[in-house]
Structure formats: structure tokens, C-alpha cells
Design a protein around this motif. Structure first.
Motif, mmCIF file in Angstrom:
data_model
loop_
_atom_site.group_PDB
_atom_site.id
_atom_site.type_symbol
_atom_site.label_atom_id
_atom_site.label_comp_id
_atom_site.label_asym_id
_atom_site.label_seq_id
_atom_site.Cartn_x
_atom_site.Cartn_y
_atom_site.Cartn_z
ATOM 1 N N ALA A 8 0.816 -1.217 0.000
ATOM 2 C CA ALA A 8 0.000 0.000 0.000
ATOM 3 C C ALA A 8 0.847 1.264 0.000
ATOM 4 C CB ALA A 8 -0.944 -0.001 1.198
ATOM 5 N N GLY A 9 2.155 1.127 0.250
ATOM 6 C CA GLY A 9 3.045 2.284 0.269
ATOM 7 C C GLY A 9 3.011 3.082 1.554
ATOM 8 N N LYS A 10 2.290 2.590 2.554
ATOM 9 C CA LYS A 10 2.198 3.304 3.826
ATOM 10 C C LYS A 10 1.730 2.349 4.907
ATOM 11 C CE LYS A 10 -2.443 4.917 2.573
ATOM 12 N NZ LYS A 10 -3.287 6.119 2.330
ATOM 13 N N ILE A 11 1.874 2.776 6.153
ATOM 14 C CA ILE A 11 1.389 2.019 7.305
ATOM 15 C C ILE A 11 0.229 2.782 7.920
ATOM 16 C CG2 ILE A 11 1.981 1.090 9.576
ATOM 17 C CD1 ILE A 11 4.868 0.876 8.628
ATOM 18 N N LEU A 12 -0.866 2.098 8.169
ATOM 19 C CA LEU A 12 -2.076 2.735 8.676
ATOM 20 C C LEU A 12 -2.209 2.527 10.189
ATOM 21 C CD1 LEU A 12 -4.431 1.444 5.846
ATOM 22 C CD2 LEU A 12 -3.351 3.697 5.997
ATOM 23 N N PRO A 13 -2.928 3.430 10.890
ATOM 24 C CA PRO A 13 -3.125 3.293 12.346
ATOM 25 C C PRO A 13 -4.227 2.286 12.669
ATOM 26 C CG PRO A 13 -4.165 5.298 11.567
ATOM 27 C CD PRO A 13 -3.457 4.709 10.371
ATOM 28 N N GLU A 14 -3.953 1.026 12.369
ATOM 29 C CA GLU A 14 -4.907 -0.069 12.589
ATOM 30 C C GLU A 14 -4.096 -1.356 12.710
ATOM 31 O OE1 GLU A 14 -6.212 -1.096 8.043
ATOM 32 O OE2 GLU A 14 -7.022 0.767 8.886
ATOM 33 N N PRO A 15 -4.737 -2.516 12.874
ATOM 34 C CA PRO A 15 -3.959 -3.761 12.964
ATOM 35 C C PRO A 15 -3.040 -3.944 11.755
ATOM 36 C CG PRO A 15 -6.212 -4.160 13.639
ATOM 37 C CD PRO A 15 -6.180 -2.754 13.102
ATOM 38 N N LEU A 16 -1.802 -4.385 12.029
ATOM 39 C CA LEU A 16 -0.789 -4.560 10.987
ATOM 40 C C LEU A 16 -0.358 -6.017 10.905
ATOM 41 C CD1 LEU A 16 1.379 -3.247 9.012
ATOM 42 C CD2 LEU A 16 2.894 -3.233 11.017
ATOM 43 N N PHE A 17 -0.388 -6.587 9.711
ATOM 44 C CA PHE A 17 0.166 -7.913 9.477
ATOM 45 C C PHE A 17 1.647 -7.763 9.147
ATOM 46 C CE2 PHE A 17 -4.311 -8.543 8.625
ATOM 47 C CZ PHE A 17 -4.574 -9.791 9.183
ATOM 48 N N VAL A 18 2.492 -8.546 9.816
ATOM 49 C CA VAL A 18 3.931 -8.555 9.518
ATOM 50 C C VAL A 18 4.265 -9.947 8.986
ATOM 51 C CG1 VAL A 18 6.265 -8.312 10.429
ATOM 52 C CG2 VAL A 18 4.426 -6.846 11.306
ATOM 53 N N VAL A 19 4.786 -9.992 7.755
ATOM 54 C CA VAL A 19 5.082 -11.253 7.087
ATOM 55 C C VAL A 19 6.543 -11.258 6.645
ATOM 56 C CG1 VAL A 19 2.699 -11.541 6.328
ATOM 57 C CG2 VAL A 19 4.330 -10.367 4.835
ATOM 58 N N GLU A 20 6.977 -12.386 6.097
ATOM 59 C CA GLU A 20 8.377 -12.510 5.686
ATOM 60 C C GLU A 20 8.645 -11.922 4.307
ATOM 61 O OE1 GLU A 20 10.073 -16.403 6.280
ATOM 62 O OE2 GLU A 20 8.714 -16.796 7.959
ATOM 63 N N GLY A 21 7.929 -12.403 3.289
ATOM 64 C CA GLY A 21 8.270 -12.068 1.919
ATOM 65 C C GLY A 21 7.264 -11.177 1.208
ATOM 66 N N GLU A 22 7.700 -10.643 0.069
ATOM 67 C CA GLU A 22 6.869 -9.723 -0.701
ATOM 68 C C GLU A 22 5.590 -10.380 -1.207
ATOM 69 O OE1 GLU A 22 11.163 -8.240 -1.262
ATOM 70 O OE2 GLU A 22 10.130 -10.145 -0.980
ATOM 71 N N ILE A 23 5.672 -11.636 -1.662
ATOM 72 C CA ILE A 23 4.475 -12.309 -2.158
ATOM 73 C C ILE A 23 3.472 -12.534 -1.029
ATOM 74 C CG2 ILE A 23 3.576 -14.428 -3.196
ATOM 75 C CD1 ILE A 23 6.115 -14.600 -4.830
ATOM 76 N N ASP A 24 3.958 -12.873 0.158
ATOM 77 C CA ASP A 24 3.070 -13.010 1.321
ATOM 78 C C ASP A 24 2.286 -11.711 1.534
ATOM 79 O OD1 ASP A 24 4.180 -15.548 1.839
ATOM 80 O OD2 ASP A 24 5.721 -14.696 3.135
ATOM 81 N N ALA A 25 2.999 -10.592 1.493
ATOM 82 C CA ALA A 25 2.356 -9.297 1.708
ATOM 83 C C ALA A 25 1.348 -8.989 0.615
ATOM 84 C CB ALA A 25 3.417 -8.202 1.790
ATOM 85 N N LEU A 26 1.711 -9.284 -0.629
ATOM 86 C CA LEU A 26 0.800 -9.011 -1.747
ATOM 87 C C LEU A 26 -0.482 -9.829 -1.646
ATOM 88 C CD1 LEU A 26 2.998 -8.641 -4.947
ATOM 89 C CD2 LEU A 26 1.307 -7.025 -4.095
ATOM 90 N N LYS A 27 -0.365 -11.083 -1.208
ATOM 91 C CA LYS A 27 -1.561 -11.910 -1.085
ATOM 92 C C LYS A 27 -2.505 -11.335 -0.032
ATOM 93 C CE LYS A 27 -2.702 -15.481 -2.466
ATOM 94 N NZ LYS A 27 -2.261 -16.876 -2.367
ATOM 95 N N ILE A 28 -1.974 -10.885 1.096
ATOM 96 C CA ILE A 28 -2.818 -10.293 2.140
ATOM 97 C C ILE A 28 -3.400 -8.963 1.666
ATOM 98 C CG2 ILE A 28 -2.743 -9.272 4.458
ATOM 99 C CD1 ILE A 28 -0.827 -11.524 5.244
ATOM 100 N N PHE A 29 -2.598 -8.168 0.995
ATOM 101 C CA PHE A 29 -3.062 -6.904 0.393
ATOM 102 C C PHE A 29 -4.210 -7.174 -0.574
ATOM 103 C CE2 PHE A 29 -2.526 -3.906 -3.222
ATOM 104 C CZ PHE A 29 -2.719 -2.693 -2.559
ATOM 105 N N ASP A 30 -4.055 -8.176 -1.425
ATOM 106 C CA ASP A 30 -5.061 -8.515 -2.419
ATOM 107 C C ASP A 30 -6.322 -9.092 -1.783
ATOM 108 O OD1 ASP A 30 -5.993 -8.641 -5.033
ATOM 109 O OD2 ASP A 30 -5.060 -10.584 -5.456
#
Length: 204
Positions: free
Chosen positions: A79-101
């Protein structure tokens, strides 16, 4: 030469269950010479780095930091930013993209599974995050990293290290957020963000 949102890159990630909309929103590119999908690392409009993931099945190094990128000095944020709400922290870029999607834009990838650096800890603490879900891989590296994230944030933020036991895994089965079916991932993330976690106080 580098192209952005190229057909090759889109096809590569469509195979991972990612939508074209997510690929475009995260501004992925593709380097024709290296045959790597490019992940731009943005923070509040500033480009902080780029990593490249190979599409070759024979390439031993899956993901490389490019153009002088120092992974531990930033984080990958689709998303290009961190929001003031619950944050998922993952290992890899694809992991993050799947949660974003899956509809959860507040997700950070550390870019590797070996550490949670002081800079990354500062990013978590300085943007009003309300709680953290350490959604690391189901392997020894992921267990160790999740424990470290919880320990680093102990007493500072509510933290949950996600337990894959809910999947009824086989003893030899390995899972990570990037490998989970999108509908199941939506279900998991919805449930996790609705929980209120205790302040992490576990000593490792």
C-alpha cells in the motif's frame, strides 16, 4: 530493460492467485534481462528500495535486493504506507501481496525471514499501529521470527503470532501466507483483525 506491469510479470503472479488490480496498485515491474519481477518499496510516496524475484525455476537465489537496496533499513509495503490499525507482519513480498489482495492493505513484509531490525521495529511503533499479527511461515525460520517479533514488541503493542494449528496440518506440510487460498486467507485475516490481543509479555 525494465518494464512496469508487463504481461510477463502479470502472468507470473496470476499463477500465484493475485489479481491484476493488486499487481497494478503495488506498481510491480518486470526486468526482461534479469527475468525478475520487480517489487518497488515505497513509504509515504518515497521509493526506499527495489527487490527482484526470479521467474526461472533453475535460479537458486529467488529474491535479490537491487540498486543498492538495504532490506533491513526499510520494509515492503504494497500500500506504500502504514495505517493506524492492525498490521500484518510477514516474511516475503508475495506473502504481503496476497494479504493486500485479500482486502487487508495494512501489511508489511520484512523482506527476509531472519530478522526484525530496529528500523523495522521503529516503523511499526511510529505510525499508530493498534496491534500486530506476526503471520510468518510454518517452518523453523518462521517460528523463530514470529517469536522475535513478539519479544521485540513485548509491553509496547498487542501482538499475536499466528498459529497454523487451525489448518490441521500434516506433520510434513509447509505453509506460508503466499500459498494459502485467497478465500481462506480472507477468512483468516478477517477473524484475526477482529480479535483483541493481550500485550505480548512472553519471554523467549
Amino acid at each position: 530493460s525494465t518494464t512496469w506491469a508487463s504481461p510477463s510479470g502479470v502472468r507470473r503472479f496470476s499463477n500465484r492467485g493475485l489479481s491484476r488490480a493488486a499487481i497494478t496498485a503495488a506498481r510491480l515491474g518486470f526486468d526482461l534481462q534479469m527475468q525478475r519481477v520487480l517489487f518497488p518499496w515505497y513509504l509515504n510516496g518515497t521509493l526506499t528500495g527495489v527487490t527482484g524475484r526470479t521467474i526461472s525455476p533453475t535460479e537458486k537465489v529467488k529474491t535479490l535486493p537491487l540498486f543498492g537496496t538495504k532490506k533491513g533499513q526499510s520494509a515492503y509495503l504494497p500500500a506504500g504506507k502504514i495505517l493506524p490499525e492492525p498490521l500484518f507482519v510477514v516474511e516475503g513480498e508475495i506473502d504481503a501481496l496476497k494479504i493486500f489482495d485479500a482486502g487487508f492493505p495494512n501489511v508489511m513484509a520484512l523482506g527476509f525471514g531472519s530478522g526484525f531490525t530496529p528500523v523495522q521495529k521503529s516503523l511499526v511503533l511510529n505510525f499508530g499501529v493498534t496491534q500486530v499479527v506476526a503471520f510468518t511461515d510454518h517452518d523453523q525460520t518462521g517460528f523463530t521470527l514470529g517469536a522475535r517479533i513478539a519479544a521485540e514488541l513485548a509491553g509496547l503493542l498487542p501482538v499475536l503470532h499466528y498459529n497454523y494449528a487451525d489448518f490441521s496440518l500434516r506433520p510434513d506440510e509447509k505453509l506460508d501466507p503466499g500459498a494459502i487460498d485467497q478465500a481462506k486467507l480472507q477468512e483468516i485475516c478477517t477473524r484475526l483483525t477482529q480479535q483483541k490481543f493481550r500485550l505480548a509479555a512472553i519471554k523467549y
